[in-house]
Design a protein around this motif. Structure first.
Motif, PDB file in Angstrom:
ATOM      1  N   ARG A 416       0.837  -1.206   0.000  1.00 42.76           N
ATOM      2  CA  ARG A 416       0.000   0.000   0.000  1.00 42.76           C
ATOM      3  C   ARG A 416       0.872   1.256   0.000  1.00 42.76           C
ATOM      4  N   THR A 417       1.839   1.281   0.890  1.00 40.16           N
ATOM      5  CA  THR A 417       2.715   2.450   0.999  1.00 40.16           C
ATOM      6  C   THR A 417       3.502   2.659  -0.290  1.00 40.16           C
ATOM      7  N   PHE A 418       4.031   1.583  -0.845  1.00 42.96           N
ATOM      8  CA  PHE A 418       4.828   1.645  -2.071  1.00 42.96           C
ATOM      9  C   PHE A 418       4.004   2.216  -3.228  1.00 42.96           C
ATOM     10  N   LEU A 419       2.755   1.771  -3.354  1.00 43.90           N
ATOM     11  CA  LEU A 419       1.882   2.265  -4.428  1.00 43.90           C
ATOM     12  C   LEU A 419       1.484   3.711  -4.195  1.00 43.90           C
ATOM     13  N   ARG A 420       1.161   4.046  -2.943  1.00 48.19           N
ATOM     14  CA  ARG A 420       0.737   5.416  -2.631  1.00 48.19           C
ATOM     15  C   ARG A 420       1.850   6.416  -2.876  1.00 48.19           C
ATOM     16  N   LEU A 421       3.106   5.987  -2.689  1.00 49.10           N
ATOM     17  CA  LEU A 421       4.252   6.878  -2.867  1.00 49.10           C
ATOM     18  C   LEU A 421       4.837   6.794  -4.264  1.00 49.10           C
ATOM     19  N   GLY A 422       4.041   6.284  -5.193  1.00 46.32           N
ATOM     20  CA  GLY A 422       4.439   6.309  -6.592  1.00 46.32           C
ATOM     21  C   GLY A 422       5.555   5.361  -6.949  1.00 46.32           C
ATOM     22  N   GLY A 423       5.709   4.281  -6.186  1.00 52.28           N
ATOM     23  CA  GLY A 423       6.738   3.298  -6.495  1.00 52.28           C
ATOM     24  C   GLY A 423       8.142   3.712  -6.091  1.00 52.28           C
ATOM     25  N   LEU A 425      11.184   3.458  -3.737  1.00 54.45           N
ATOM     26  CA  LEU A 425      11.769   2.593  -2.710  1.00 54.45           C
ATOM     27  C   LEU A 425      12.251   3.421  -1.518  1.00 54.45           C
ATOM     28  N   GLN A 426      12.906   4.533  -1.793  1.00 53.98           N
ATOM     29  CA  GLN A 426      13.451   5.370  -0.726  1.00 53.98           C
ATOM     30  C   GLN A 426      12.348   5.919   0.167  1.00 53.98           C
ATOM     31  N   ASP A 427      11.302   6.480  -0.457  1.00 56.46           N
ATOM     32  CA  ASP A 427      10.212   7.057   0.331  1.00 56.46           C
ATOM     33  C   ASP A 427       9.465   5.995   1.128  1.00 56.46           C
ATOM     34  N   THR A 428       9.295   4.815   0.540  1.00 56.22           N
ATOM     35  CA  THR A 428       8.626   3.727   1.257  1.00 56.22           C
ATOM     36  C   THR A 428       9.439   3.313   2.472  1.00 56.22           C
ATOM     37  N   ALA A 429      10.741   3.182   2.293  1.00 56.29           N
ATOM     38  CA  ALA A 429      11.609   2.801   3.404  1.00 56.29           C
ATOM     39  C   ALA A 429      11.563   3.850   4.513  1.00 56.29           C
ATOM     40  N   LYS A 430      11.576   5.105   4.118  1.00 60.99           N
ATOM     41  CA  LYS A 430      11.562   6.189   5.104  1.00 60.99           C
ATOM     42  C   LYS A 430      10.258   6.196   5.887  1.00 60.99           C
ATOM     43  N   GLU A 431       9.121   6.058   5.208  1.00 61.90           N
ATOM     44  CA  GLU A 431       7.834   6.131   5.893  1.00 61.90           C
ATOM     45  C   GLU A 431       7.614   4.925   6.799  1.00 61.90           C
ATOM     46  N   GLN A 432       8.140   3.761   6.397  1.00 62.71           N
ATOM     47  CA  GLN A 432       7.913   2.558   7.191  1.00 62.71           C
ATOM     48  C   GLN A 432       9.061   2.243   8.155  1.00 62.71           C
ATOM     49  N   TYR A 433      10.033   3.181   8.229  1.00 65.87           N
ATOM     50  CA  TYR A 433      11.179   2.996   9.131  1.00 65.87           C
ATOM     51  C   TYR A 433      11.906   1.677   8.830  1.00 65.87           C
ATOM     52  N   LEU A 434      12.150   1.452   7.540  1.00 66.27           N
ATOM     53  CA  LEU A 434      12.827   0.243   7.094  1.00 66.27           C
ATOM     54  C   LEU A 434      14.062   0.619   6.285  1.00 66.27           C
ATOM     55  N   HIS A 435      14.975  -0.343   6.141  1.00 65.22           N
ATOM     56  CA  HIS A 435      16.098  -0.168   5.224  1.00 65.22           C
ATOM     57  C   HIS A 435      15.589  -0.429   3.809  1.00 65.22           C
ATOM     58  N   ASN A 437      16.870  -2.071   1.476  1.00 61.04           N
ATOM     59  CA  ASN A 437      17.016  -3.480   1.100  1.00 61.04           C
ATOM     60  C   ASN A 437      15.878  -4.329   1.669  1.00 61.04           C
ATOM     61  N   THR A 438      15.370  -3.930   2.854  1.00 59.35           N
ATOM     62  CA  THR A 438      14.231  -4.646   3.432  1.00 59.35           C
ATOM     63  C   THR A 438      12.995  -4.458   2.563  1.00 59.35           C
ATOM     64  N   VAL A 439      12.811  -3.236   2.049  1.00 57.92           N
ATOM     65  CA  VAL A 439      11.684  -2.974   1.156  1.00 57.92           C
ATOM     66  C   VAL A 439      11.833  -3.808  -0.120  1.00 57.92           C
ATOM     67  N   ARG A 440      13.063  -3.847  -0.657  1.00 58.70           N
ATOM     68  CA  ARG A 440      13.307  -4.664  -1.863  1.00 58.70           C
ATOM     69  C   ARG A 440      12.961  -6.125  -1.607  1.00 58.70           C
ATOM     70  N   HIS A 441      13.353  -6.613  -0.437  1.00 50.94           N
ATOM     71  CA  HIS A 441      13.090  -8.018  -0.095  1.00 50.94           C
ATOM     72  C   HIS A 441      11.578  -8.269  -0.018  1.00 50.94           C
TER      73      HIS A 441
END
Length: 481
Positions: A416-423, A425-435, A437-441
């Motif tokens: 959901r976060t990845f789609l809402r932020l336009g795909g 990776l950096q913004d998704t990681a920042k919003e979800q407090y993840l690295h 590489n974790t988002v990529r995984h």
């Protein structure tokens, strides 16, 4: 029409939007811990999270806040005592102390001061930013407000159906009393016309809305009070039902509605409406068609001046000079409305279809929705029958939800976060407090489970459709309940 309000007791409509301390403690991601305080105070409502390092933050508090601090100013016992006294004196809901940055443990003087003032104390471990608490409270408030708006919409729809079904005024007052869980009275010329619902508790709330010069609608109860605006809107519908006895006008609306449906199906020429439009004063070279819920026609007649109103099975239709009157009426009446782009009379069939499609979208969003929304992906999907979108849910999203439930993962949330932020990776990681590489995984796991790669545009669109269709299905099930 004017509104007035009188209240007694301590509860208000604002309380429906607020989380309690117990709610915050139950959110696993926040990792908050109850350190001390009367456990009965866990039910305290939290209006907002206020982060501060001031010794006296009271000038910036309004009451009901969760005051968050890492104790930059709490370096000695006197400071701890002054700080707690200021926070408690400002009627804060509780104090939340974060360790790991400046203090490894909560200062004992702070514990003693909280105990002395009866101020609940929570603990936030290192790595849990206070902004996450504020975000949770904000999301909770927005979700509650949306739910309340939908509840108001549903109640208005029930009343409109009652108007159409010629339900007596007492029956309409009973519908309001049951939905708002209180006692409702319609008073005209200081005489009670209808009273329905349970007797209010001694410490309940009383809300009075003046609907007309000589009539008022009152709600009383021990629970959460309805807003003055909502009560006034409901009163207007009931008053309309009380006065709506003009059979000729009702028949005219039905004739117009039938003619508009024939025009929509191209069984009648739009030119047949020309005499009625001329009589109403609407220029056939530029008009707007709006679609409304069933039963709204009589109410619209009282609010859309110099417009053509039609009542048809399952829908109300209105023809106005511009979209502004429809937009304003939708906001005032708390009704969903779909309106078309400006068209000439000969293009009326297209305008009706456009307004119907916009109304479907407005039922989900609330308020008024125009043709611009239909050019979005959501607008396109809203026009699709549920059976056409079901395969996206069953084949794409259901396996992902099942996997999350089985393994305790959060792939749907990340998607959901990845789609809402336009795909991104950096913004998704920042919003979800993840690295990153974790988002990529996680995205790779989503690809493996669903067969659709979020990093590929076509697959990302399919995943977005699946999520949208799932949300629409859930909303429909909730309304059915």
């Amino acid at each position: 029409m004017s509104f007035s309000e009188s209240t007694s007791g301590t509860k208000s409509s604002e309380g429906t939007c607020q989380a309690t301390l117990r709610d915050l403690l139950g959110v696993a991601d926040l990792q908050l811990q109850w350190i001390l305080g009367d456990h009965g105070k866990m039910e305290r409502a939290v209006r907002w999270a206020h982060t501060t390092e001031l010794l006296d933050p009271s000038p910036y508090l309004r009451g009901g806040e969760l005051v968050c601090t890492v104790g930059a100013s709490l370096t000695h016992p006197e400071a701890c005592c002054s700080f707690v006294a200021a926070v408690s004196g400002a009627n804060a809901a509780a104090l939340c102390f974060g360790t790991g940055d400046l203090h490894e443990d909560i200062p004992s003087a702070l514990l003693d001061a909280c105990q002395q003032h009866g101020l609940p104390l929570l603990h936030a471990p290192k790595g849990v930013p206070f902004i996450r608490v504020a975000e949770y409270l904000s999301e909770r408030r927005v979700a509650a407000e949306i739910q309340e708006s939908r509840r108001a919409e549903l109640l208005m729809s029930k009343l409109l159906a009652a108007v159409r079904g010629q339900v007596p005024v007492s029956g309409m007052v009973a519908i309001v009393a049951e939905s708002l869980r209180g006692r409702v009275e319609l008073i005209v010329d200081e005489r009670v016309i209808a009273t329905e619902g349970a007797d209010r508790a001694a410490e309940g709330v009383l809300v009075t809305a003046a609907v007309e010069k000589r009539s008022t609608l009152t709600w009383s109860g021990a629970g959460v009070a309805p807003s003055l605006t909502l009560l006034g809107q409901l009163g207007r519908v009931i008053e309309l039902a009380r006065h709506e006895r003009d059979v000729e006008e009702a028949l005219k609306r039905e004739r117009v509605g039938q003619l508009l449906l024939l025009v929509e199906d191209r069984l009648a020429n739009p030119i047949a409406l020309r005499p009625i439009l001329y009589e109403t004063g609407i220029d056939e070279r530029r008009l707007v068609l709006s679609a409304w819920p069933d039963g709204a026609a009589a109410l619209l007649s009282a609010h859309l001046v110099d417009s053509l109103i039609g009542e048809a099975p399952g829908i109300a239709l209105a023809v106005t000079r511009t979209a502004d009157p429809a937009y304003g009426a939708a906001q005032m009446l708390t009704l969903p409305c779909g309106y078309s782009s400006p068209v000439e009379l000969v293009e009326l069939p297209r305008a009706i279809a456009e307004a119907r499609a916009a109304l479907k979208l407005a039922r989900r969003r609330g308020g008024a929705v125009g043709p611009d929304a239909l050019t979005s992906l959501e607008g396109l999907l809203e026009q699709q029958p549920e059976r056409r979108l079901s395969p996206f849910i069953d084949q794409i999203l259901t396996p992902l939800i099942t996997s999350d439930d089985r393994h305790g993962t959060r792939h749907v949330e990340t998607l959901r976060t990845f789609l809402r932020l336009g795909g991104s990776l950096q913004d998704t990681a920042k919003e979800q407090y993840l690295h990153v590489n974790t988002v990529r995984h996680r995205l790779a796991r989503i690809h493996l489970i669903t067969g659709h790669d979020p990093l590929v545009f076509a697959d990302r669109v399919a995943l977005a459709i699946a999520l949208w269709a799932y949300d629409r299905r859930q909303t429909g099930q909730n309304r059915a309940m």
